[in-house]
Design a protein around this motif. Sequence first.
Motif, PDB file in Angstrom:
ATOM      1  N   GLY A  11       0.827  -1.204   0.000  1.00  9.37           N
ATOM      2  CA  GLY A  11       0.000   0.000   0.000  1.00  9.37           C
ATOM      3  C   GLY A  11       0.856   1.247   0.000  1.00  9.37           C
ATOM      4  O   GLY A  11       2.084   1.181  -0.132  1.00  9.37           O
ATOM      5  N   LEU A  12       0.231   2.387   0.152  1.00 10.87           N
ATOM      6  CA  LEU A  12       0.963   3.657   0.174  1.00 10.87           C
ATOM      7  C   LEU A  12       1.460   4.014   1.571  1.00 10.87           C
ATOM      8  O   LEU A  12       2.364   4.826   1.718  1.00 10.87           O
ATOM      9  CB  LEU A  12       0.084   4.791  -0.360  1.00 10.87           C
ATOM     10  CG  LEU A  12      -0.241   4.712  -1.844  1.00 10.87           C
ATOM     11  CD1 LEU A  12      -1.182   5.846  -2.242  1.00 10.87           C
ATOM     12  CD2 LEU A  12       1.024   4.758  -2.689  1.00 10.87           C
ATOM     13  N   ARG A  13       0.849   3.422   2.576  1.00  9.21           N
ATOM     14  CA  ARG A  13       1.253   3.659   3.968  1.00  9.21           C
ATOM     15  C   ARG A  13       1.581   2.314   4.611  1.00  9.21           C
ATOM     16  O   ARG A  13       0.776   1.745   5.322  1.00  9.21           O
ATOM     17  CB  ARG A  13       0.147   4.384   4.727  1.00  9.21           C
ATOM     18  CG  ARG A  13      -0.110   5.776   4.195  1.00  9.21           C
ATOM     19  CD  ARG A  13      -1.024   6.568   5.093  1.00  9.21           C
ATOM     20  NE  ARG A  13      -1.128   7.930   4.627  1.00  9.21           N
ATOM     21  CZ  ARG A  13      -0.280   8.907   4.910  1.00  9.21           C
ATOM     22  NH1 ARG A  13       0.754   8.666   5.679  1.00  9.21           N
ATOM     23  NH2 ARG A  13      -0.462  10.121   4.435  1.00  9.21           N
ATOM     24  N   ASP A  18       6.945  -3.661   7.335  1.00 13.08           N
ATOM     25  CA  ASP A  18       7.218  -3.782   5.901  1.00 13.08           C
ATOM     26  C   ASP A  18       8.330  -2.851   5.406  1.00 13.08           C
ATOM     27  O   ASP A  18       8.837  -3.029   4.296  1.00 13.08           O
ATOM     28  CB  ASP A  18       5.939  -3.490   5.091  1.00 13.08           C
ATOM     29  CG  ASP A  18       4.888  -4.560   5.281  1.00 13.08           C
ATOM     30  OD1 ASP A  18       5.255  -5.731   5.512  1.00 13.08           O
ATOM     31  OD2 ASP A  18       3.690  -4.225   5.191  1.00 13.08           O
ATOM     32  N   LEU A  19       8.704  -1.879   6.201  1.00 11.01           N
ATOM     33  CA  LEU A  19       9.693  -0.889   5.757  1.00 11.01           C
ATOM     34  C   LEU A  19      11.035  -1.507   5.366  1.00 11.01           C
ATOM     35  O   LEU A  19      11.630  -1.086   4.365  1.00 11.01           O
ATOM     36  CB  LEU A  19       9.867   0.205   6.806  1.00 11.01           C
ATOM     37  CG  LEU A  19       8.634   1.080   7.039  1.00 11.01           C
ATOM     38  CD1 LEU A  19       8.893   2.081   8.170  1.00 11.01           C
ATOM     39  CD2 LEU A  19       8.214   1.797   5.765  1.00 11.01           C
ATOM     40  N   LEU A  49       8.263   5.322   1.773  1.00 10.26           N
ATOM     41  CA  LEU A  49       9.157   5.766   2.843  1.00 10.26           C
ATOM     42  C   LEU A  49       8.821   7.186   3.277  1.00 10.26           C
ATOM     43  O   LEU A  49       8.877   7.504   4.474  1.00 10.26           O
ATOM     44  CB  LEU A  49      10.617   5.636   2.407  1.00 10.26           C
ATOM     45  CG  LEU A  49      11.094   4.203   2.146  1.00 10.26           C
ATOM     46  CD1 LEU A  49      12.515   4.204   1.592  1.00 10.26           C
ATOM     47  CD2 LEU A  49      10.984   3.344   3.395  1.00 10.26           C
ATOM     48  N   PHE A  50       8.474   8.060   2.335  1.00 11.82           N
ATOM     49  CA  PHE A  50       8.023   9.413   2.659  1.00 11.82           C
ATOM     50  C   PHE A  50       6.843   9.341   3.624  1.00 11.82           C
ATOM     51  O   PHE A  50       6.804  10.034   4.638  1.00 11.82           O
ATOM     52  CB  PHE A  50       7.625  10.137   1.365  1.00 11.82           C
ATOM     53  CG  PHE A  50       6.937  11.456   1.565  1.00 11.82           C
ATOM     54  CD1 PHE A  50       7.660  12.639   1.613  1.00 11.82           C
ATOM     55  CD2 PHE A  50       5.542  11.523   1.667  1.00 11.82           C
ATOM     56  CE1 PHE A  50       7.014  13.865   1.772  1.00 11.82           C
ATOM     57  CE2 PHE A  50       4.893  12.742   1.826  1.00 11.82           C
ATOM     58  CZ  PHE A  50       5.638  13.913   1.888  1.00 11.82           C
ATOM     59  N   ALA A 125       1.245  13.913   0.449  1.00  9.08           N
ATOM     60  CA  ALA A 125       0.744  12.540   0.554  1.00  9.08           C
ATOM     61  C   ALA A 125      -0.628  12.418  -0.112  1.00  9.08           C
ATOM     62  O   ALA A 125      -0.900  11.420  -0.785  1.00  9.08           O
ATOM     63  CB  ALA A 125       0.672  12.123   2.023  1.00  9.08           C
ATOM     64  N   ARG A 126      -1.467  13.432   0.058  1.00 12.30           N
ATOM     65  CA  ARG A 126      -2.814  13.388  -0.499  1.00 12.30           C
ATOM     66  C   ARG A 126      -2.795  13.349  -2.021  1.00 12.30           C
ATOM     67  O   ARG A 126      -3.382  12.476  -2.638  1.00 12.30           O
ATOM     68  CB  ARG A 126      -3.648  14.586  -0.032  1.00 12.30           C
ATOM     69  CG  ARG A 126      -5.103  14.539  -0.524  1.00 12.30           C
ATOM     70  CD  ARG A 126      -5.790  15.889  -0.453  1.00 12.30           C
ATOM     71  NE  ARG A 126      -5.165  16.902  -1.284  1.00 12.30           N
ATOM     72  CZ  ARG A 126      -5.260  16.959  -2.619  1.00 12.30           C
ATOM     73  NH1 ARG A 126      -5.938  16.058  -3.290  1.00 12.30           N
ATOM     74  NH2 ARG A 126      -4.657  17.921  -3.287  1.00 12.30           N
TER      75      ARG A 126
END
Length: 134
Positions: A11-13, A18-19, A49-50, A125-126
């Motif tokens: 996912g995006l977050r 998972d990092l 990561l951001f 992020a949005r």
Amino acid sequence: MNEDESLRRYGLRPSPADLPQIRKALLAEADLEQQDQDTELMKLCCLQLFNAGQLDDVLLIWQAKESSFDAHCSIDVQLLCGAGLAATRAHLEADGSPDAAHALGYLLECEAAGNFDGFSVTEQARWRAEYYLA
């Protein structure tokens, strides 16, 4: 792994667990020859990561950005700043390594050129999520 697989898997977050895998994928792509790099996967890894907002990832993102001409053009400088612009600047100043000095110099040049006008981690992020999830 490609961009779609990474997006499906993490996912995006991504979760903190998972990092390490995302970092590993980014390093693997950055180590490839320019013509073999998947800059779309690299850009997604940098966004993941951001979104995690950890200052320890700033130089990893920078190294990926600088790994080739295509990567430099594909990975936006704003992706260095998931913890915020001021915090990223302070982190790079405190690091003292040659990579950090180079990244800081580039960041300051981009800031002076207006690339961070109105910068907000939340807004970055949005709109980036809209790109991937549209």
